[in-house]
Scaffold this active site. Structure first.
Site: not given
Ligand code: NAG
Ligand code: NAG
Length: 367
Positions: A94-95, A120, A196, A198, A268, A306, A333
């Site tokens: 993440n950020r 990331h 991560h 999907y 998100d 997340q 996540e």
């Protein structure tokens, strides 16, 4: 990307020798492979490129098999890709705001790969390196693979050497578990690993997930500013579109949530999972409302999750000729809160020398 391919890419394309640039990994040859774990008609594939989960195949109620995670056909596409399909993301997922944090009075600058922020793990995070296969048992009662990565002091700007392990295991009938640990060897460092994957329970090429229902066991979430950085608040979901405590069909609901950029909608968002993060607890339940009837439950021991609904997918060419468009999948996540290193009120992600970070996840599938 213009110019000559990076040496890493060249090495990988030839599956040739690779001495990871600047790494303190034991010198020598490393190759990339794909490893299958199988238990009857349930099978999973993992590559040591980015410790990435590349497929999860299971039946539906009629016995039809489908691969329920998005991905690519070739390792070269994983090397080139930017969607983090199935990847093990770190050192800090993440950020991190302004790609900067202060720890024990020292300022650390990270690689800026998301405007002025770090995302990331940076340019070449854990999802873009070759991991070492430590153990691999492909079949039997409890098939598993353990992957190892040594992250060096200063890698992508992070302090200290770090030993990282992840084990993917078919831990029960139609059950996939991930066990991660990371030991700080020389300096205190933030650590936040995520998987991560999907998910599209109708099958990775079956279209969007708007008919999926999602339940998140989370009464609070962390609102973000226009740059997708948490404001620091941990706000109640009650009375907002973030209230997913009851199973909720994504369909119309997605349109109520701004996706983080003009014209893009969907989740998100980091949710604060209810209950204590010290032991496994139920985080999420997902069901395909379409014909497959497949469902998954996610259990984990992290403070947050997340929830991302593939808002930025736009015609990505994936496995077997599939093309993944917006909302073609959803990500769950489990994690520490984003930018925790700059928010003292968030659960700490700091691991000191000799301390061990641990993160366990269990996906329980049914159909
Ligand atoms: C690399 O990724 C870009 C999108 O990020 C895509 O347009 C391009 O086709 C990819 N190249 C290869 C060789 O896969
Ligand atoms: C981390 O996981 C690996 C693989 O399961 C294990 O061998 C190692 O002992 C673990 N490290 C710690 C500190 O628990």
């Amino acid at each position: 990307m213009a110019g000559a391919p990076p040496p890493l890419l060249l090495a990988l394309l030839g599956l040739a020798a690779l001495a990871a640039a600047g790494a303190t990994n034991a010198a020598g040859r490393k190759t990339v492979g794909v490893y299958e774990l199988r238990k009857g008609d349930f099978s999973v594939r993992v590559t040591n490129w980015g410790a990435t989960l590349t497929s999860v195949v299971l039946p539906d109620s009629k016995g039809n098999l489908a691969d329920v995670v998005l991905g690519y056909d070739t390792i070269a596409e994983y090397v080139n890709g930017s969607a983090y399909f199935g990847a093990l993301v770190g050192r800090v997922a993440n950020r991190v705001a302004n790609a900067r944090f202060v720890l024990d009075g020292k300022v650390y600058h990270l690689y800026r790969n998301d405007g002025k922020n770090a995302l990331h793990g940076g340019k070449r995070g854990f999802s873009k390196v070759i991991w070492t296969v430590k153990e691999y048992v492909g079949s039997g009662d409890s098939p598993y693979i353990t992957l190892y990565y040594h992250s060096f002091d200063g890698e992508e700007g992070f302090p200290g050497d770090l030993d990282v392990y992840v084990t993917y295991r078919l831990s029960g009938p139609y059950e996939l578990s991930l066990r991660m640990n990371a030991t700080a060897l020389s300096r205190a460092t933030p650590v936040n690993l995520v998987n991560h994957a999907y998910w599209n329970l109708g099958g990775h090429g079956s279209g969007d997930v708007l008919r999926h229902t999602v339940q998140l066991l989370a009464s609070r979430y962390t609102p973000v500013d226009a740059g997708l950085i948490p404001t620091g608040a941990v706000a109640p979901v009650a009375g907002t579109p973030y209230d997913l405590r009851a199973p909720t069909r994504l369909g119309a609901r997605l349109r109520l949530v701004s996706g983080g950029k003009a014209g893009v909608y969907g989740y998100d968002t980091n949710f604060a999972v209810d209950g204590e993060a010290r032991a496994l607890r139920k985080v999420a339940a997902v069901r395909d409302g379409g014909a497959s009837g497949r469902a998954l439950e996610l259990w984990a021991d992290q403070p947050g999750v997340q929830f991302y609904t593939g808002n930025f997918l736009a015609g990505v060419k994936g496995k077997g000729g599939a093309v993944y468009g917006q909302h073609a999948a959803l990500c769950l996540e489990t994690q520490g809160f984003p930018d925790a290193v700059n928010h003292p009120n968030f659960p700490s992600q700091i691991v000191r020398p000799g301390q061990v970070y641990r993160h366990n996840m269990v996906f329980k599938f049914s159909f």
